[in-house]
Design an enzyme around this catalytic site. Sequence first.
Site, mmCIF file in Angstrom:
data_model
loop_
_atom_site.group_PDB
_atom_site.id
_atom_site.type_symbol
_atom_site.label_atom_id
_atom_site.label_comp_id
_atom_site.label_asym_id
_atom_site.label_seq_id
_atom_site.Cartn_x
_atom_site.Cartn_y
_atom_site.Cartn_z
ATOM 1 N N TRP A 85 -3.725 3.714 -7.875
ATOM 2 C CA TRP A 85 -3.001 3.905 -9.138
ATOM 3 C C TRP A 85 -2.097 5.134 -9.112
ATOM 4 C CZ3 TRP A 85 -7.156 2.856 -13.552
ATOM 5 C CH2 TRP A 85 -7.602 1.529 -13.440
ATOM 6 N N HIS A 88 -2.981 10.171 2.343
ATOM 7 C CA HIS A 88 -1.855 9.383 1.832
ATOM 8 C C HIS A 88 -0.550 10.130 2.122
ATOM 9 C CE1 HIS A 88 0.882 7.294 -0.836
ATOM 10 N NE2 HIS A 88 0.025 6.292 -0.805
ATOM 11 N N GLY A 106 7.019 2.250 -2.514
ATOM 12 C CA GLY A 106 7.706 2.386 -3.796
ATOM 13 C C GLY A 106 9.199 2.121 -3.724
ATOM 14 N N SER A 117 5.021 -1.581 -0.942
ATOM 15 C CA SER A 117 5.667 -2.657 -1.700
ATOM 16 C C SER A 117 5.000 -4.019 -1.525
ATOM 17 C CB SER A 117 7.167 -2.731 -1.363
ATOM 18 O OG SER A 117 7.803 -1.506 -1.673
#
Length: 252
Positions: free
Chosen positions: A10, A96, A174, A214
């Site tokens: 999230w 990440h 993204g 994506s």
Amino acid sequence: MRRAYIAGNWKMNLTPSEGAKYAASLAEAVKKEAPDCRVMIAPSFVSIPAVLNAVKGSDIIVAAQNMANHLSGAYTGEVSPEMLLDLGVRTVILGHSERRQYYGETDEIINSKVLLALSLKMDVVLCVGETLEERKSGRLEEVLKRQLEVGLKDVLPEEMEHITIAYEPVWAIGTGETATPEDADGAHSFIRFTVASLYSDDIAKNLIIQYGGSVKAGNVKALMAKENVDGALVGGASLTLEQFLPIITYSK
Ligand code: 13P
């Protein structure tokens, strides 16, 4: 047989009340649809208690997006793995690319977090992936090799069952740009090869490798059809039931 593992990261989205509401509807949908894959969601730290409560009784794994590389002490603003365990969180995403890019996390820092999490018997999703510039200059394999070698340094063979690797090419996060299924499979196959050389063929064969960047309802099937793609780490499309449910039920 590697069981598919699909996760929603999230990032810094959804307040605790928004997160809890969405997580409750997701838990209900998961009960009804019974997806074949393992499902994980990673809310922000402050949303974790409300989300845990909302998914109680379901199989959804609630993970953290990061943790400190210390157990306790004078580390203002950090969250200790012991605090996560106390809540009942046993899974953590580490390394990440946004942590690497915006918060200066090096492979060495990430490795110290991996080792600490494993020492507490937590499950780790270790993210690796190259930038566009690294890919264009032909350094994809060199970058992945370094991230794996340093990120997994001193991880014992018997601890590898607690490790999932997420391959997330930075240029596909993204941006709407997805690696083609062939690109993803190629990188995943290199990751498996590297883990085989660091550990064993058996460990590499059982390693779950997620693709991230994506992932959407429209491309998940083609990605998951690839031999070396065992799951997905989804950002934007994990934020609503409308988008996430078709992803976790891709095989239906
Ligand atoms: P997007 O799915 O929004 O590209 O994010 C991918 C990601 O970074 C998941 O960790």
